[in-house]
Scaffold this motif. Structure first.
Motif, PDB file in Angstrom:
ATOM      1  N   VAL A 100       6.775  84.898 -28.941  1.00 49.45           N
ATOM      2  CA  VAL A 100       5.569  85.130 -29.748  1.00 49.45           C
ATOM      3  C   VAL A 100       5.114  83.821 -30.395  1.00 49.45           C
ATOM      4  O   VAL A 100       3.932  83.456 -30.346  1.00 49.45           O
ATOM      5  N   GLY A 101       6.075  83.113 -30.990  1.00 51.38           N
ATOM      6  CA  GLY A 101       5.745  81.849 -31.638  1.00 51.38           C
ATOM      7  C   GLY A 101       5.234  80.804 -30.662  1.00 51.38           C
ATOM      8  O   GLY A 101       4.318  80.033 -30.982  1.00 51.38           O
ATOM      9  N   LEU A 102       5.808  80.773 -29.470  1.00 48.15           N
ATOM     10  CA  LEU A 102       5.377  79.816 -28.441  1.00 48.15           C
ATOM     11  C   LEU A 102       3.940  80.083 -27.997  1.00 48.15           C
ATOM     12  O   LEU A 102       3.140  79.149 -27.853  1.00 48.15           O
ATOM     13  N   ASN A 103       3.618  81.342 -27.774  1.00 45.59           N
ATOM     14  CA  ASN A 103       2.243  81.678 -27.378  1.00 45.59           C
ATOM     15  C   ASN A 103       1.243  81.254 -28.443  1.00 45.59           C
ATOM     16  O   ASN A 103       0.164  80.730 -28.136  1.00 45.59           O
ATOM     17  N   ASP A 104       1.612  81.459 -29.709  1.00 49.84           N
ATOM     18  CA  ASP A 104       0.719  81.080 -30.814  1.00 49.84           C
ATOM     19  C   ASP A 104       0.511  79.571 -30.871  1.00 49.84           C
ATOM     20  O   ASP A 104      -0.623  79.092 -30.977  1.00 49.84           O
ATOM     21  N   ILE A 105       1.610  78.809 -30.811  1.00 53.24           N
ATOM     22  CA  ILE A 105       1.489  77.350 -30.959  1.00 53.24           C
ATOM     23  C   ILE A 105       0.812  76.721 -29.741  1.00 53.24           C
ATOM     24  O   ILE A 105       0.122  75.708 -29.874  1.00 53.24           O
ATOM     25  N   ILE A 106       0.980  77.314 -28.572  1.00 52.55           N
ATOM     26  CA  ILE A 106       0.293  76.799 -27.377  1.00 52.55           C
ATOM     27  C   ILE A 106      -1.221  76.895 -27.562  1.00 52.55           C
ATOM     28  O   ILE A 106      -1.959  75.950 -27.250  1.00 52.55           O
ATOM     29  N   GLU A 107      -1.675  78.031 -28.086  1.00 46.62           N
ATOM     30  CA  GLU A 107      -3.110  78.193 -28.338  1.00 46.62           C
ATOM     31  C   GLU A 107      -3.598  77.211 -29.397  1.00 46.62           C
ATOM     32  O   GLU A 107      -4.707  76.662 -29.295  1.00 46.62           O
ATOM     33  N   ARG A 108      -2.768  76.960 -30.407  1.00 44.39           N
ATOM     34  CA  ARG A 108      -3.141  76.013 -31.454  1.00 44.39           C
ATOM     35  C   ARG A 108      -3.198  74.588 -30.898  1.00 44.39           C
ATOM     36  O   ARG A 108      -4.078  73.806 -31.258  1.00 44.39           O
ATOM     37  N   ARG A 109      -2.268  74.251 -30.015  1.00 46.60           N
ATOM     38  CA  ARG A 109      -2.301  72.911 -29.400  1.00 46.60           C
ATOM     39  C   ARG A 109      -3.574  72.748 -28.554  1.00 46.60           C
ATOM     40  O   ARG A 109      -4.205  71.694 -28.559  1.00 46.60           O
ATOM     41  N   LYS A 110      -3.945  73.784 -27.823  1.00 46.17           N
ATOM     42  CA  LYS A 110      -5.174  73.728 -27.030  1.00 46.17           C
ATOM     43  C   LYS A 110      -6.384  73.489 -27.935  1.00 46.17           C
ATOM     44  O   LYS A 110      -7.287  72.703 -27.604  1.00 46.17           O
ATOM     45  N   SER A 111      -6.398  74.185 -29.067  1.00 43.46           N
ATOM     46  CA  SER A 111      -7.501  74.038 -30.014  1.00 43.46           C
ATOM     47  C   SER A 111      -7.560  72.617 -30.572  1.00 43.46           C
ATOM     48  O   SER A 111      -8.637  72.029 -30.723  1.00 43.46           O
ATOM     49  N   LYS A 112      -6.396  72.043 -30.849  1.00 41.93           N
ATOM     50  CA  LYS A 112      -6.345  70.687 -31.390  1.00 41.93           C
ATOM     51  C   LYS A 112      -6.781  69.648 -30.354  1.00 41.93           C
ATOM     52  O   LYS A 112      -7.433  68.661 -30.694  1.00 41.93           O
ATOM     53  N   VAL A 113      -6.408  69.870 -29.111  1.00 38.61           N
ATOM     54  CA  VAL A 113      -6.844  68.976 -28.038  1.00 38.61           C
ATOM     55  C   VAL A 113      -8.372  68.989 -27.946  1.00 38.61           C
ATOM     56  O   VAL A 113      -9.020  67.933 -27.862  1.00 38.61           O
ATOM     57  N   ALA A 114      -8.953  70.191 -27.982  1.00 38.34           N
ATOM     58  CA  ALA A 114     -10.412  70.320 -27.893  1.00 38.34           C
ATOM     59  C   ALA A 114     -11.102  69.620 -29.067  1.00 38.34           C
ATOM     60  O   ALA A 114     -12.084  68.879 -28.878  1.00 38.34           O
ATOM     61  N   SER A 115     -10.561  69.833 -30.275  1.00 40.90           N
ATOM     62  CA  SER A 115     -11.151  69.194 -31.455  1.00 40.90           C
ATOM     63  C   SER A 115     -10.984  67.685 -31.425  1.00 40.90           C
ATOM     64  O   SER A 115     -11.895  66.934 -31.811  1.00 40.90           O
ATOM     65  N   ALA A 116      -9.819  67.210 -30.962  1.00 39.26           N
ATOM     66  CA  ALA A 116      -9.578  65.762 -30.881  1.00 39.26           C
ATOM     67  C   ALA A 116     -10.531  65.112 -29.886  1.00 39.26           C
ATOM     68  O   ALA A 116     -11.035  63.997 -30.119  1.00 39.26           O
ATOM     69  N   GLU A 117     -10.814  65.803 -28.782  1.00 42.04           N
ATOM     70  CA  GLU A 117     -11.749  65.260 -27.784  1.00 42.04           C
ATOM     71  C   GLU A 117     -13.170  65.213 -28.340  1.00 42.04           C
ATOM     72  O   GLU A 117     -13.922  64.263 -28.068  1.00 42.04           O
ATOM     73  N   ILE A 118     -13.539  66.234 -29.099  1.00 42.72           N
ATOM     74  CA  ILE A 118     -14.869  66.236 -29.721  1.00 42.72           C
ATOM     75  C   ILE A 118     -14.980  65.102 -30.735  1.00 42.72           C
ATOM     76  O   ILE A 118     -15.991  64.379 -30.778  1.00 42.72           O
ATOM     77  N   MET A 119     -13.920  64.913 -31.544  1.00 45.59           N
ATOM     78  CA  MET A 119     -13.922  63.835 -32.531  1.00 45.59           C
ATOM     79  C   MET A 119     -14.003  62.474 -31.850  1.00 45.59           C
ATOM     80  O   MET A 119     -14.747  61.586 -32.288  1.00 45.59           O
ATOM     81  N   ALA A 120     -13.262  62.304 -30.763  1.00 45.19           N
ATOM     82  CA  ALA A 120     -13.302  61.034 -30.026  1.00 45.19           C
ATOM     83  C   ALA A 120     -14.702  60.781 -29.470  1.00 45.19           C
ATOM     84  O   ALA A 120     -15.170  59.632 -29.437  1.00 45.19           O
ATOM     85  N   SER A 121     -15.380  61.854 -29.059  1.00 46.39           N
ATOM     86  CA  SER A 121     -16.741  61.696 -28.507  1.00 46.39           C
ATOM     87  C   SER A 121     -17.706  61.194 -29.578  1.00 46.39           C
ATOM     88  O   SER A 121     -18.631  60.431 -29.278  1.00 46.39           O
ATOM     89  N   TYR A 122     -17.514  61.612 -30.834  1.00 40.11           N
ATOM     90  CA  TYR A 122     -18.362  61.116 -31.924  1.00 40.11           C
ATOM     91  C   TYR A 122     -18.226  59.602 -32.067  1.00 40.11           C
ATOM     92  O   TYR A 122     -19.168  58.903 -32.400  1.00 40.11           O
ATOM     93  N   TYR A 123     -17.004  59.124 -31.826  1.00 41.58           N
ATOM     94  CA  TYR A 123     -16.742  57.687 -31.956  1.00 41.58           C
ATOM     95  C   TYR A 123     -17.201  56.938 -30.710  1.00 41.58           C
ATOM     96  O   TYR A 123     -17.188  55.703 -30.677  1.00 41.58           O
ATOM     97  N   ASN A 124     -17.607  57.667 -29.688  1.00 40.71           N
ATOM     98  CA  ASN A 124     -18.115  57.053 -28.459  1.00 40.71           C
ATOM     99  C   ASN A 124     -19.618  57.253 -28.292  1.00 40.71           C
ATOM    100  O   ASN A 124     -20.159  57.116 -27.200  1.00 40.71           O
ATOM    101  N   GLY A 125     -20.286  57.608 -29.393  1.00 48.79           N
ATOM    102  CA  GLY A 125     -21.749  57.656 -29.377  1.00 48.79           C
ATOM    103  C   GLY A 125     -22.389  59.022 -29.357  1.00 48.79           C
ATOM    104  O   GLY A 125     -23.620  59.134 -29.454  1.00 48.79           O
ATOM    105  N   VAL A 126     -21.586  60.112 -29.208  1.00 44.73           N
ATOM    106  CA  VAL A 126     -22.165  61.458 -29.217  1.00 44.73           C
ATOM    107  C   VAL A 126     -22.657  61.775 -30.631  1.00 44.73           C
ATOM    108  O   VAL A 126     -21.943  61.554 -31.610  1.00 44.73           O
ATOM    109  N   LYS A 127     -23.867  62.305 -30.721  1.00 41.10           N
ATOM    110  CA  LYS A 127     -24.468  62.586 -32.020  1.00 41.10           C
ATOM    111  C   LYS A 127     -23.831  63.811 -32.683  1.00 41.10           C
ATOM    112  O   LYS A 127     -23.567  64.812 -32.022  1.00 41.10           O
TER     113      LYS A 127
END
Length: 249
Positions: free
Chosen positions: A71-98
């Motif tokens: 149960v805990g593994l399934n939860d943290i896997i989803e949280r890691r996916k969410s963090k990857v998505a947010s980190a990529e969006i944040m990196a895009s802001y630093y690469n010129g995305v408005k």
């Protein structure tokens, strides 16, 4: 019974039938040996049953831990996916995305920085390892699978610690001097909240190369952790199946 055998021996000696006495004595010795062997066999059987019962109790405890861990593994896997998505969006802001909304920036950086960690529920197996009684688990596949899960967690903890060090150096320290954490937490907790956010702070943060590198590393490390967690989850599910089959035997 002992008096009965003694009378037979005495009778044979009295009658001077030594050869019959010798045969009788040998027979008596054979009976005693057989009795000892039977007693040993019964004792071994009892000991085997006792060990088997103890093994079943241990396997049931380990099974419960693994189910909780799943149960805990399934939860943290989803949280890691969410963090990857947010980190990529944040990196895009630093690469010129408005940035369309300030709240998006605040939400995603908080989502990445919010520290979440999964610790395995392996109490029963750890106790077994610490006691040196792992061999009580007779099924080699189960035993090896549990040891593999333990080793995988050790590797994951190393990566996680490395990521935390990166967070501290590239994200926590720089951000603590620029942006109000309280605002980020409010937006992360409720993305639809209406509060005044600082555009000036965001512009300062966007010029910080350490922060940019931090989000690049956050994306990479969270993705790595996610893959490791998925592999551990597969091993946990396999071990659950093996133990359930063993218990049903």
């Amino acid at each position: 019974m002992i008096k009965f055998f003694r009378k037979i021996r005495q009778g044979l000696l009295t009658e001077n039938k030594f050869s019959k006495y010798l045969l009788y004595a040998i027979g008596e010795i054979v009976l005693v040996v057989i009795g000892i062997l039977i007693a040993l066999q019964i004792n071994n059987w009892n000991e085997t049953q006792k060990n088997k019962q103890q093994e079943l109790i241990i396997l049931e405890n380990i099974l419960q831990d693994l189910k909780n861990d799943k149960v805990g593994l399934n939860d943290i896997i989803e949280r890691r996916k969410s963090k990857v998505a947010s980190a990529e969006i944040m990196a895009s802001y630093y690469n010129g995305v408005k940035i369309k909304k300030l709240s998006d920036y605040y939400f995603h950086w908080t989502n990445v920085l919010y520290w979440e960690a999964h610790n395995p529920r392996n109490i029963a197996f750890k106790e077994l390892v610490n006691s040196g009684n792992v061999s009580i688990i007779k099924n080699a596949d189960i035993r090896n699978s549990l040891l593999e899960i333990n080793a995988s967690y050790d590797e994951l903890f190393d990566v996680r610690q490395h990521m935390y060090d990166d967070y501290t150096l590239y994200l926590y320290s720089p951000y603590s001097e620029i942006i109000n954490y309280e605002d980020g937490i409010k937006v992360w907790s409720n993305p639809n909240i209406e509060i005044e956010l600082s555009k000036e702070d965001v512009l300062v943060a966007l010029k910080n190369k350490a922060i940019k590198n931090g989000f690049t590393l956050a994306s990479f490390n969270n993705n790595l952790l996610k893959d490791q967690l998925i592999q551990i989850l597969k091993n946990v599910e396999l071990t659950i199946t093996l133990i359930e089959k063993e218990i049903k035997k």
